[in-house]
Every structure is written in C-alpha cells, then in structure tokens.
Design a protein around this motif. Structure first.
Motif, PDB file in Angstrom:
ATOM      1  N   ASP A 206       0.862  -1.274  -0.107  1.00 20.53           N
ATOM      2  CA  ASP A 206       0.013  -0.155  -0.074  1.00 20.53           C
ATOM      3  C   ASP A 206       1.137   1.172  -0.194  1.00 20.53           C
ATOM      4  O   ASP A 206       0.149   2.261   0.254  1.00 20.53           O
ATOM      5  CB  ASP A 206      -0.825   0.123   1.040  1.00 20.53           C
ATOM      6  N   GLY A 207       2.151   1.170  -0.200  1.00 24.93           N
ATOM      7  CA  GLY A 207       3.009   2.132  -0.131  1.00 24.93           C
ATOM      8  C   GLY A 207       3.673   2.704   1.334  1.00 24.93           C
ATOM      9  O   GLY A 207       4.199   3.625   1.092  1.00 24.93           O
ATOM     10  N   LYS A 208       3.151   1.830   2.325  1.00 25.55           N
ATOM     11  CA  LYS A 208       3.548   2.237   3.423  1.00 25.55           C
ATOM     12  C   LYS A 208       4.230   0.848   4.215  1.00 25.55           C
ATOM     13  O   LYS A 208       3.741  -0.165   4.208  1.00 25.55           O
ATOM     14  CB  LYS A 208       2.332   2.941   4.302  1.00 25.55           C
ATOM     15  N   THR A 209       5.364   1.288   4.820  1.00 24.63           N
ATOM     16  CA  THR A 209       6.016   0.370   5.982  1.00 24.63           C
ATOM     17  C   THR A 209       5.375   0.576   7.258  1.00 24.63           C
ATOM     18  O   THR A 209       5.586   1.480   7.872  1.00 24.63           O
ATOM     19  CB  THR A 209       7.591   0.368   5.916  1.00 24.63           C
ATOM     20  N   ALA A 210       4.316  -0.447   7.628  1.00 25.30           N
ATOM     21  CA  ALA A 210       3.755  -0.039   8.756  1.00 25.30           C
ATOM     22  C   ALA A 210       4.087  -0.966   9.947  1.00 25.30           C
ATOM     23  O   ALA A 210       4.993  -2.111   9.614  1.00 25.30           O
ATOM     24  CB  ALA A 210       2.104  -0.697   8.410  1.00 25.30           C
ATOM     25  N   ASP A 211       3.651  -0.681  11.329  1.00 24.91           N
ATOM     26  CA  ASP A 211       3.617  -1.705  12.235  1.00 24.91           C
ATOM     27  C   ASP A 211       3.449  -3.044  11.705  1.00 24.91           C
ATOM     28  O   ASP A 211       2.311  -3.307  11.341  1.00 24.91           O
ATOM     29  CB  ASP A 211       2.952  -1.171  13.623  1.00 24.91           C
ATOM     30  N   TYR A 212       4.050  -4.083  12.403  1.00 28.27           N
ATOM     31  CA  TYR A 212       3.621  -5.232  12.420  1.00 28.27           C
ATOM     32  C   TYR A 212       4.013  -5.804  10.986  1.00 28.27           C
ATOM     33  O   TYR A 212       3.753  -7.086  11.098  1.00 28.27           O
ATOM     34  CB  TYR A 212       2.345  -5.847  12.987  1.00 28.27           C
ATOM     35  N   GLU A 213       4.256  -5.145  10.021  1.00 26.77           N
ATOM     36  CA  GLU A 213       4.492  -5.771   8.750  1.00 26.77           C
ATOM     37  C   GLU A 213       5.926  -6.445   8.752  1.00 26.77           C
ATOM     38  O   GLU A 213       6.799  -5.551   8.439  1.00 26.77           O
ATOM     39  CB  GLU A 213       4.107  -4.543   7.596  1.00 26.77           C
TER      40      GLU A 213
END
Length: 230
Positions: free
Chosen positions: A174-181
């Motif tokens: 989704d274009g974002k490096t997110a928490d827990y990914e």
C-alpha cells in the motif's frame, strides 16, 4: 513496546560514523532482518568480547534472567557476548568499547511504554557497544505489559545496540511500511526485531531470538570477516 528511532534528547547518538568504504561487499538486509547501517553499523567483530553491563546492582538482578537465553543463542551463533557486572552509565555518552550498557529512564523516547537501544559505531562501521534505556514505567505499574511483550522488548533493545534494525516491510503493497509488517516463519512468529512487537509469544519461546534475528547477527559477523576484521 519498543522503538529505536528517532533519537530522543535524553539518549544522544554515540559518535555516529560513516558506513564502511567496502560497503559494496557487505550484506545489510535479508528476509526478516536488517542492519543499522543508517547509524553507521554494518558489522560486529568476531574476535571482540561484547559485554552487557548495568547501571546498578538492582538492574543486573532484574534484567539478567530476561537476557540469559538470548545471550546463549548469540554466543552459539558465533558472537562473543556475555552478561557482565555493574558500572556507571551516562545515557548521553558511549561507555567502554564492547559494552552494551543498560539503564532505566522515564520515557526515553518521550512516549509512554517505549524503550530505546542505540549502537556506538566507529569509523570502520564495526559496532563497539551501545546504550539501552528501558522505560521505567514497565516496573512501577503505570505501563503493564503481557509477559511475552516484556521479555521480547528487553531482548529487542540490546539487539539495536549491537546493530540490528527493524525489518518491517511494505507487505501489503500500500506504499507504507507499517507496524507489524514483517516476515513470519511457518508458525507465524515474526522477528523479535519487528516493530513495535515481535518474537515468540509462548511461555517457552518468549525472550528467545528467532531464526530471523540470528541470521541478522550472523550477517554482522560475516560482514566483519569480509572486511578482514577479526
């Protein structure tokens, strides 16, 4: 909870250095692990003794049981790492070479529940120790944590000081490096270095390094060998 960056004013960066000139020969990331090259650390000396020390005898008594299993795993992976004794800790200044110094601060990142680990690199990019500041709220009852989160956090932070970064990825594209990914093993466990919480959740596994984390430590040692560092 845990996080390494951005650097809080209460815990200054320790003499950040440039990435080694032979960076092209080094491996800095892989499945489930990443090195803190942005903070100047790309390797750990296979021949250097790294020692975890504590600001007070009470802290040594408190943290040693939480660290023992992971330290043994790191040693088995080839890193000379031991739990040591007590020495003065200045959170704004690196300690003796090879020392990973533990102390406690109230909200070292300015956020409730977050602790911090920072490496102390040298100009060749070889980790020389670091500072770990654990949020004192874990122990005064104001920030209760499940046992697995607490144990994993207390191992996560010294791994930052040794040179491991968060290995989070944009898994859902989704274009974002997110928490827990983060990458997961077949059993569903993510690296203990995953942000904000990763690692084993079982009573027998919590506080232990996953295969991902061990691969990261092995990469730090392999990079030193590639540089001719003993």
């Amino acid at each position: 909870m845990y996080k390494a960056l951005p650097v809080a004013a209460a815990l200054a960066v320790c003499a950040l250095a440039a990435v080694p000139t032979r960076a092209a020969t080094l491996t800095t990331k892989g499945t489930g692990w990443q090195l803190t090259t942005r903070l100047g650390v790309a390797s750990l000396s296979p021949g250097r003794q790294y020692t975890i020390t504590f600001a007070t005898s009470a802290m040594k008594t408190r943290y040693t049981p939480y660290l023992t299993a992971a330290v043994a795993q790191a040693e088995a992976a080839g890193l000379k790492l031991a739990i040591g004794g007590v020495e003065p800790v200045n959170p704004a200044k690196c300690g003796p070479v090879g020392h990973i110094q533990f102390t406690e601060l109230y909200r070292p990142l300015g956020r409730p529940g977050f602790s911090q680990g920072m490496p102390c690199p040298n100009p060749k990019g070889v980790g020389t120790g670091g500072i770990v500041a654990i949020d004192s709220e874990y122990w005064d009852g104001t920030w209760p944590m499940p046992a697995y989160k607490l144990r994993n956090t207390l191992v996560h932070e010294p791994l930052h000081a040794l040179g491991l970064d968060h290995p989070n990825l944009d898994l859902n594209k989704d274009g974002k490096t997110a928490d827990y990914e983060c990458a997961a093993n077949p059993s569903g466990e993510t690296p203990i270095m995953c942000s904000p919480n990763g690692g084993y959740r079982t009573a027998t596994g919590m506080g232990h390094l996953t295969g991902f984390d061990l691969d990261g430590l092995k990469a730090l040692l392999a990079n030193a060998r590639a540089q001719g560092i003993k």
